[in-house]
Scaffold this motif. Sequence first.
Motif, short mmCIF file in Angstrom:
data_model
loop_
_atom_site.label_atom_id
_atom_site.label_comp_id
_atom_site.label_asym_id
_atom_site.label_seq_id
_atom_site.Cartn_x
_atom_site.Cartn_y
_atom_site.Cartn_z
N SER A 119 59.18 44.16 16.17
CA SER A 119 58.53 43.37 15.13
C SER A 119 58.51 41.88 15.46
N ALA A 120 58.52 41.60 16.77
CA ALA A 120 58.60 40.20 17.18
C ALA A 120 57.47 39.35 16.64
N GLY A 121 56.29 39.88 16.62
CA GLY A 121 55.17 39.05 16.18
C GLY A 121 54.04 39.89 15.65
N PRO A 122 52.93 39.25 15.29
CA PRO A 122 51.78 39.99 14.77
C PRO A 122 51.14 40.85 15.85
N VAL A 123 50.38 41.84 15.40
CA VAL A 123 49.70 42.73 16.35
C VAL A 123 48.51 42.00 16.96
N VAL A 124 48.43 42.00 18.30
CA VAL A 124 47.28 41.35 18.96
C VAL A 124 46.27 42.37 19.46
N ILE A 125 46.75 43.56 19.81
CA ILE A 125 45.84 44.66 20.19
C ILE A 125 46.25 45.90 19.41
N ASN A 165 46.81 56.18 19.95
CA ASN A 165 47.13 55.01 19.12
C ASN A 165 48.11 54.09 19.84
N LEU A 166 47.90 52.80 19.68
CA LEU A 166 48.78 51.82 20.35
C LEU A 166 48.74 50.52 19.57
N GLU A 167 49.87 49.83 19.58
CA GLU A 167 49.89 48.47 19.03
C GLU A 167 50.63 47.58 20.01
N LEU A 168 50.05 46.42 20.29
CA LEU A 168 50.74 45.43 21.13
C LEU A 168 51.01 44.21 20.26
N HIS A 169 52.26 43.79 20.25
CA HIS A 169 52.64 42.64 19.42
C HIS A 169 52.65 41.37 20.24
N PHE A 196 42.87 40.76 18.56
CA PHE A 196 42.96 39.62 17.64
C PHE A 196 42.17 39.89 16.36
N GLY A 197 42.23 41.12 15.91
CA GLY A 197 41.59 41.50 14.64
C GLY A 197 40.11 41.78 14.74
N LYS A 198 39.53 41.66 15.93
CA LYS A 198 38.09 41.90 16.07
C LYS A 198 37.84 43.25 16.73
N GLU A 199 36.94 44.01 16.13
CA GLU A 199 36.60 45.33 16.66
C GLU A 199 35.76 45.16 17.92
N VAL A 200 36.29 45.60 19.05
CA VAL A 200 35.64 45.36 20.35
C VAL A 200 34.25 46.00 20.41
N SER A 201 34.12 47.23 19.90
CA SER A 201 32.85 47.94 20.02
C SER A 201 31.74 47.31 19.18
N GLU A 202 32.11 46.45 18.24
CA GLU A 202 31.09 45.83 17.38
C GLU A 202 30.69 44.43 17.86
N TYR A 231 54.36 31.28 30.14
CA TYR A 231 53.06 31.17 29.45
C TYR A 231 53.06 31.80 28.06
N GLY A 232 54.12 32.51 27.70
CA GLY A 232 54.19 33.13 26.37
C GLY A 232 53.15 34.20 26.13
N THR A 233 52.84 34.96 27.17
CA THR A 233 51.78 35.97 27.06
C THR A 233 52.31 37.28 26.46
N SER A 234 51.38 38.07 25.94
CA SER A 234 51.67 39.46 25.57
C SER A 234 51.04 40.31 26.67
N SER A 235 51.68 41.42 27.03
CA SER A 235 51.16 42.17 28.18
C SER A 235 51.23 43.67 27.97
N ILE A 236 50.24 44.35 28.54
CA ILE A 236 50.32 45.80 28.72
C ILE A 236 50.40 46.03 30.21
N ILE A 237 51.42 46.75 30.64
CA ILE A 237 51.63 46.98 32.08
C ILE A 237 51.53 48.47 32.35
N ILE A 238 50.52 48.83 33.15
CA ILE A 238 50.37 50.23 33.57
C ILE A 238 51.13 50.37 34.88
N THR A 239 52.07 51.27 34.94
CA THR A 239 52.83 51.41 36.19
C THR A 239 53.51 52.77 36.29
N HIS A 240 53.85 53.12 37.56
CA HIS A 240 54.71 54.29 37.79
C HIS A 240 56.07 53.80 38.29
N ASP A 241 56.16 52.51 38.54
CA ASP A 241 57.34 51.94 39.20
C ASP A 241 58.45 51.76 38.16
#
Lengths: 262, 255
Positions: free
Chosen positions: B10-16, B35-39, B75-81, B202-212
């Motif tokens: 619950s560190a911060g608001p949902v960005v994705i 379903n996924l949420e990134l904070h 950031f609250g915007k629907e990508v497909s729209e 940089y204070g970024t939020s990240s999704i990391i795809i990995t097998h490592d």
Amino acid sequence: MLKTMSSGSKQPIFRFLDEVGRISSFTGRFFAEGFRPRYEWAELLRQCYVIGYRTLPLVGITAFIMGLVLTVQSRPTLEEFGAESYLPSMVALSVIREIGPVITALICAGKVGSSIGAELGSMRVTEQIDAMEVSGTNPFKFLVVTRVMACTLMLPVLVVVADFISLYASYVGVNIKDVVSLELYYNNVFNSLVYGDVLPAFVKTYFFGFAIGIVGCFKGYHSDKGTEGVGIAANSAVVVSSLLVFIIDLVAVQIADILGLT
Amino acid sequence: MTGIQPIDHSAGPVVIRTHDLYKSFGKNTVLRGFNLELHKGENLVVLGKSGSGKSVLIKCIVGLISIDSGSITVFGKEVSELDQAGLDAIRVKIGFLFQSSALYDSMTVRENLEFPLRRHGKGMSREEIDRLVIEVLESVGLRHAVDLMPSELSGGMRKRIGLARTLILKPDIILYDEPTTGLDPVTGREISKLIVDIRQQYGTSSIIITHDMYCTRIVADRILVLSDGICHAQGNYQALSSSEDLVVHPFFHSI
């Protein structure tokens, strides 16, 4: 339904129709996006340099050989009829109306078409096009529009240069056996040419350039199957654009004939 | 989702946020109601077998691949729209590190880094551009490579330069597509540490795809296991590594 049939079917007719449909759509996108800002002037200039200036040596050498060979091989036949004085006129008409534009276009289809197909194909399979897109840059405008425009603008320039080099080579060929001044030779050449010889030949070169650019870009932009796809893209760009050059030439001759320009 | 451990992210608001995401390629359905949420400020690692749809997921998020159904909000915007301008605006806020690094082969490292700046850094002077290029190169430890061509770089250097290019626009979110794949273990660890440093710097939020799993252990705040097109399990490293779940267990105890 058509999409399902064409994409799933192995039948050549469906694959051909599918390809025609996709390339038409790609061309439509070029016109839709090419004339709307933002304009990529710097990349367009760079492509003009790459496509025009770097192709010039190959076009120049080929044009020189073409003019020389045409002159040397035509001379005996004209001599048989005592018509060797028509040699400059005959070579000029052949080069400017047909051989210059078509040979130059075929050279560009080979060099430029394959280069564009391979470059964009490689960019596609190594995700460089995707990287451009996710950085908020429209890759179609940056890569496709600039290359097609550069091809369309540069091919007529290359053809004009090739024509002049061919005619100079013809002058050299004439002087192998005779002694003719450059001034007299060019007087003969230009006296034999009329407006209808030059204009249709010049206008069709824009279409040649456009076809080479659009086919090279289409094949590369939609390349798949990894590195094998890059080879296929380069190869089919040359084959299809060369074929299109002949088809456009055929259509241009018919139109010029209908308009009374032949 | 089959569960595992509850986790406090619950560190911060949902960005994705993705909701009930479906994506198929022909008859092959890779995402089935995902379903996924990134904070904000979170490092989320997505684990899954090859071909499970991990890369497809992040390409859907940036609009490179269109979804069949469901929703993706950034950031609250629907990508497909979003129209093209809206999508480009969102993409500028998202850095994407490709598996192959995707450096532009015909450009030097400097030109690769300047490319996004020239398009989005309106009104920037030559000096400002130079300063930013050097700054991001220093942050990935490759200042000396500024005038090299991509073909002159090693695999690890390419990854670092790719990362520098994503950082130059100071994105809020970074999506990493297998950042350590194809690298030797030492270089892979350096890249993993770099991901941690970047979040701090940089204070970024990240999704990391990995097998490592080394990368997973040191970068992940939260781990999500993607299996059969859904979120099979999620939790922190400690919780998932002690799981006996048949899907989760092999990732953490493969040796």
